[in-house]
Design a protein around this motif. Structure first.
Motif, PDB file in Angstrom:
ATOM      1  N   SER A  67       0.553  -1.285  -0.067  1.00 56.51           N
ATOM      2  CA  SER A  67      -0.309   0.284   0.501  1.00 56.51           C
ATOM      3  C   SER A  67       1.154   1.145   0.335  1.00 56.51           C
ATOM      4  O   SER A  67       2.088   1.096   0.413  1.00 56.51           O
ATOM      5  CB  SER A  67      -1.163  -0.119   1.217  1.00 56.51           C
ATOM      6  N   TYR A  68       0.344   2.390  -0.732  1.00 59.12           N
ATOM      7  CA  TYR A  68       0.891   3.168  -0.474  1.00 59.12           C
ATOM      8  C   TYR A  68       0.194   4.305   0.332  1.00 59.12           C
ATOM      9  O   TYR A  68      -1.474   4.369   0.837  1.00 59.12           O
ATOM     10  CB  TYR A  68       0.952   3.893  -1.926  1.00 59.12           C
ATOM     11  N   GLY A  69       0.997   5.185   1.069  1.00 63.62           N
ATOM     12  CA  GLY A  69       0.342   6.610   1.520  1.00 63.62           C
ATOM     13  C   GLY A  69      -0.366   5.581   3.585  1.00 63.62           C
ATOM     14  O   GLY A  69       0.197   4.577   3.671  1.00 63.62           O
ATOM     15  N   GLY A  96      -4.768  -5.056 -17.404  1.00 69.61           N
ATOM     16  CA  GLY A  96      -5.047  -4.659 -16.257  1.00 69.61           C
ATOM     17  C   GLY A  96      -5.106  -3.104 -16.727  1.00 69.61           C
ATOM     18  O   GLY A  96      -5.123  -2.369 -17.152  1.00 69.61           O
ATOM     19  N   PRO A  97      -6.568  -2.618 -16.579  1.00 65.88           N
ATOM     20  CA  PRO A  97      -7.523  -1.499 -16.357  1.00 65.88           C
ATOM     21  C   PRO A  97      -6.043  -0.739 -15.516  1.00 65.88           C
ATOM     22  O   PRO A  97      -5.253  -0.807 -14.868  1.00 65.88           O
ATOM     23  CB  PRO A  97      -8.815  -1.149 -15.468  1.00 65.88           C
ATOM     24  N   SER A  98      -6.369   0.993 -15.992  1.00 65.45           N
ATOM     25  CA  SER A  98      -4.877   1.506 -15.600  1.00 65.45           C
ATOM     26  C   SER A  98      -5.507   1.808 -14.361  1.00 65.45           C
ATOM     27  O   SER A  98      -6.473   1.452 -13.423  1.00 65.45           O
ATOM     28  CB  SER A  98      -5.577   2.909 -16.333  1.00 65.45           C
ATOM     29  N   GLY A  99      -4.302   2.354 -13.199  1.00 66.44           N
ATOM     30  CA  GLY A  99      -4.330   1.761 -12.047  1.00 66.44           C
ATOM     31  C   GLY A  99      -4.463   0.357 -10.662  1.00 66.44           C
ATOM     32  O   GLY A  99      -4.356   0.596  -9.540  1.00 66.44           O
ATOM     33  N   CYS A 100      -4.040  -0.457 -11.809  1.00 65.60           N
ATOM     34  CA  CYS A 100      -4.709  -1.684 -10.914  1.00 65.60           C
ATOM     35  C   CYS A 100      -3.816  -2.063 -10.207  1.00 65.60           C
ATOM     36  O   CYS A 100      -3.960  -3.718  -9.484  1.00 65.60           O
ATOM     37  CB  CYS A 100      -5.401  -2.523 -11.842  1.00 65.60           C
ATOM     38  N   GLY A 101      -2.353  -1.693 -10.608  1.00 62.37           N
ATOM     39  CA  GLY A 101      -1.137  -2.299  -9.776  1.00 62.37           C
ATOM     40  C   GLY A 101      -0.264  -2.744 -10.840  1.00 62.37           C
ATOM     41  O   GLY A 101       0.399  -3.525 -10.082  1.00 62.37           O
ATOM     42  N   LYS A 102      -0.302  -2.783 -11.867  1.00 65.92           N
ATOM     43  CA  LYS A 102       1.018  -3.683 -12.625  1.00 65.92           C
ATOM     44  C   LYS A 102       2.076  -3.369 -12.652  1.00 65.92           C
ATOM     45  O   LYS A 102       2.979  -3.468 -12.132  1.00 65.92           O
ATOM     46  CB  LYS A 102       0.279  -3.514 -14.867  1.00 65.92           C
ATOM     47  N   SER A 103       2.229  -1.802 -12.769  1.00 67.86           N
ATOM     48  CA  SER A 103       4.048  -1.265 -12.354  1.00 67.86           C
ATOM     49  C   SER A 103       4.073  -1.544 -11.141  1.00 67.86           C
ATOM     50  O   SER A 103       5.445  -1.360 -11.018  1.00 67.86           O
ATOM     51  CB  SER A 103       3.431  -0.346 -12.964  1.00 67.86           C
ATOM     52  N   THR A 104       3.072  -1.852 -10.391  1.00 62.35           N
ATOM     53  CA  THR A 104       3.711  -2.304  -8.749  1.00 62.35           C
ATOM     54  C   THR A 104       4.250  -2.824  -8.598  1.00 62.35           C
ATOM     55  O   THR A 104       5.372  -3.418  -7.905  1.00 62.35           O
ATOM     56  CB  THR A 104       2.851  -1.420  -7.463  1.00 62.35           C
ATOM     57  N   LEU A 105       3.847  -4.238  -9.350  1.00 63.23           N
ATOM     58  CA  LEU A 105       3.951  -5.607  -9.089  1.00 63.23           C
ATOM     59  C   LEU A 105       5.079  -5.833 -10.013  1.00 63.23           C
ATOM     60  O   LEU A 105       6.502  -6.592  -9.323  1.00 63.23           O
ATOM     61  CB  LEU A 105       2.658  -6.499 -10.295  1.00 63.23           C
ATOM     62  N   VAL A 117      -4.352   0.307  -0.439  1.00 62.49           N
ATOM     63  CA  VAL A 117      -3.722  -1.183  -0.864  1.00 62.49           C
ATOM     64  C   VAL A 117      -3.773  -1.080  -2.394  1.00 62.49           C
ATOM     65  O   VAL A 117      -5.187  -1.312  -3.167  1.00 62.49           O
ATOM     66  CB  VAL A 117      -4.838  -1.925  -0.078  1.00 62.49           C
ATOM     67  N   VAL A 118      -2.949  -0.904  -2.788  1.00 62.78           N
ATOM     68  CA  VAL A 118      -2.500  -1.599  -4.339  1.00 62.78           C
ATOM     69  C   VAL A 118      -2.344  -3.125  -4.424  1.00 62.78           C
ATOM     70  O   VAL A 118      -2.746  -2.878  -5.600  1.00 62.78           O
ATOM     71  CB  VAL A 118      -1.094  -0.459  -4.530  1.00 62.78           C
ATOM     72  N   LEU A 119      -1.763  -3.899  -3.809  1.00 63.97           N
ATOM     73  CA  LEU A 119      -1.434  -4.876  -4.119  1.00 63.97           C
ATOM     74  C   LEU A 119      -2.637  -5.715  -3.107  1.00 63.97           C
ATOM     75  O   LEU A 119      -1.812  -5.871  -1.942  1.00 63.97           O
ATOM     76  CB  LEU A 119      -0.058  -5.097  -4.063  1.00 63.97           C
TER      77      LEU A 119
HETATM   78  P1  ADP Z   1      -1.015   0.482 -13.099  1.00 64.92           P
HETATM   79  O1  ADP Z   1      -0.014  -0.209 -13.875  1.00 64.92           O
HETATM   80  O2  ADP Z   1      -1.928  -0.935 -13.235  1.00 64.92           O
HETATM   81  O3  ADP Z   1      -1.831   1.392 -14.135  1.00 64.92           O
HETATM   82  P2  ADP Z   1      -0.073   1.293 -10.718  1.00 64.92           P
HETATM   83  O4  ADP Z   1       1.108   0.096 -10.031  1.00 64.92           O
HETATM   84  O5  ADP Z   1       0.621   2.513 -11.120  1.00 64.92           O
HETATM   85  O6  ADP Z   1      -1.219   0.968 -11.564  1.00 64.92           O
HETATM   86  O7  ADP Z   1      -0.702   1.909  -9.875  1.00 64.92           O
HETATM   87  C1  ADP Z   1      -1.907   1.149  -8.516  1.00 64.92           C
HETATM   88  C2  ADP Z   1      -2.321   3.059  -7.968  1.00 64.92           C
HETATM   89  O8  ADP Z   1      -1.656   3.131  -6.864  1.00 64.92           O
HETATM   90  C3  ADP Z   1      -2.753   4.202  -8.342  1.00 64.92           C
HETATM   91  O9  ADP Z   1      -3.509   4.761  -7.314  1.00 64.92           O
HETATM   92  C4  ADP Z   1      -1.822   4.835  -7.660  1.00 64.92           C
HETATM   93  O10 ADP Z   1      -1.977   5.943  -8.567  1.00 64.92           O
HETATM   94  C5  ADP Z   1      -1.451   3.978  -6.400  1.00 64.92           C
HETATM   95  N1  ADP Z   1       0.730   4.219  -6.836  1.00 64.92           N
HETATM   96  C6  ADP Z   1       1.516   4.223  -7.606  1.00 64.92           C
HETATM   97  N2  ADP Z   1       1.754   4.591  -7.047  1.00 64.92           N
HETATM   98  C7  ADP Z   1       2.728   5.384  -6.371  1.00 64.92           C
HETATM   99  C8  ADP Z   1       3.131   5.711  -5.045  1.00 64.92           C
HETATM  100  N3  ADP Z   1       4.799   5.512  -5.440  1.00 64.92           N
HETATM  101  N4  ADP Z   1       2.748   6.807  -4.281  1.00 64.92           N
HETATM  102  C9  ADP Z   1       1.244   6.457  -3.688  1.00 64.92           C
HETATM  103  N5  ADP Z   1       0.465   5.774  -4.435  1.00 64.92           N
HETATM  104  C10 ADP Z   1       1.260   5.601  -5.677  1.00 64.92           C
END
Ligand code: ADP
Ligand code: ADP
Length: 225
Positions: A12-14, A40-49, A21-23
């Motif tokens: 999670s962030y924040g 998956g849709p934008s914002g679903c956590g792909k980059s974070t994963l 909670v992102v993942l």
């Molecule tokens: P995707 O790649 O599927 O578009 P992300 O993994 O980039 O999704 O982001 C998932 C969620 O986490 C989004 O709501 C994004 O705003 C939030 N998020 C990603 N990185 C950060 C960060 N460093 N700080 C706060 N929120 C973040």
């Protein structure tokens, strides 16, 4: 054990009210030699994963094993060294260094590993030739098209012979012709045995994948292949 094993990964962030909670309990196994597309849709956590799998970021909870090593128990330094040894990264924004030529950008990861100037130059040249940029060695990033910049980034990602390439929307900033060139290169690398893990929203390019991981709202909802 699989090449990569993610067990119950949470992130999670924040904090407090602003906490997102992102993942939410990601479980995923990736074998050596696979080409994995994460969609998956934008914002679903792909980059974070992807960042967690690539050791650019750490989970709040859960375990990540790569090549039989429990990476979630490593120190920051160990993790960085391990990451540099086994993986290469490509991003939508290329992230080349603007004050360095194409050749120097590709040399940089080898410099961090302490290779000789001679070796670095020879290998950087070969890599740039392999992505069809043999005539652009001394160009700076701003003198190159987007497609050319992404090919420099691929050459840089390959510099230290990675086992795995992590690609985050590698075609996100390119038109369809340049995107296809990038996908052809990734396909060739996969054919040569490199494991590829790619985030994409372009469903067309999932045809190169041996496994498609569908995410929604921080969870894996389907795995195809
Ligand atoms: P995707 O790649 O599927 O578009 P992300 O993994 O980039 O999704 O982001 C998932 C969620 O986490 C989004 O709501 C994004 O705003 C939030 N998020 C990603 N990185 C950060 C960060 N460093 N700080 C706060 N929120 C973040
Ligand atoms: P892309 O990688 O975006 O597809 P190409 O390599 O296909 O770009 O380049 C398109 C054409 O433009 C090629 O003939 C290439 O040689 C030429 N070109 C690209 N960048 C330059 C430049 N900075 N100066 C001169 N010609 C260029």
């Amino acid at each position: 054990m699989s090449f990569i094993e993610a067990e119950n990964i949470w992130k999670s962030y924040g904090k407090g009210e602003a906490k997102t909670v992102v993942l939410k309990g990601i479980n995923l196994k990736i074998e050596e030699g696979e080409f994995v597309a994460i969609i998956g849709p934008s914002g679903c956590g792909k980059s974070t994963l992807l960042n967690i799998l690539g050791l650019l970021d750490t989970p709040d909870k859960g375990n990540l094993y790569i090549n039989n090593k429990k990476t979630t128990r490593m120190s920051e330094n160990e993790r960085a060294r391990f990451r540099r040894k086994i993986s290469g990264f490509i991003f939508q924004q290329f992230y080349l260094i603007n004050s360095l030529t194409a050749l120097e950008n590709v040399e940089l990861p080898m410099m961090l590993e302490g290779y000789s100037k001679n070796y670095r130059k020879r290998r950087a040249k070969q890599l740039l030739e392999s992505v069809d940029l043999g005539d652009r060695l001394y160009y700076y990033p701003y003198q190159l098209s987007g497609g050319q910049q992404q090919r420099v980034a691929i050459a840089r990602a390959l510099a230290n012979n990675p086992k795995i390439i992590f690609a985050d929307e590698p075609t996100g900033n390119l038109d369809s012709k340049r995107s296809q060139q990038i996908m052809d290169i990734l396909k060739n690398l996969h054919d040569e045995g490199i494991t590829i893990v790619m985030v994409t929203h372009e469903l067309e390019y999932t045809k190169y994948a041996t496994k498609i991981v569908k995410m929604k709202d921080g969870m894996i909802v389907d795995i195809l292949g």
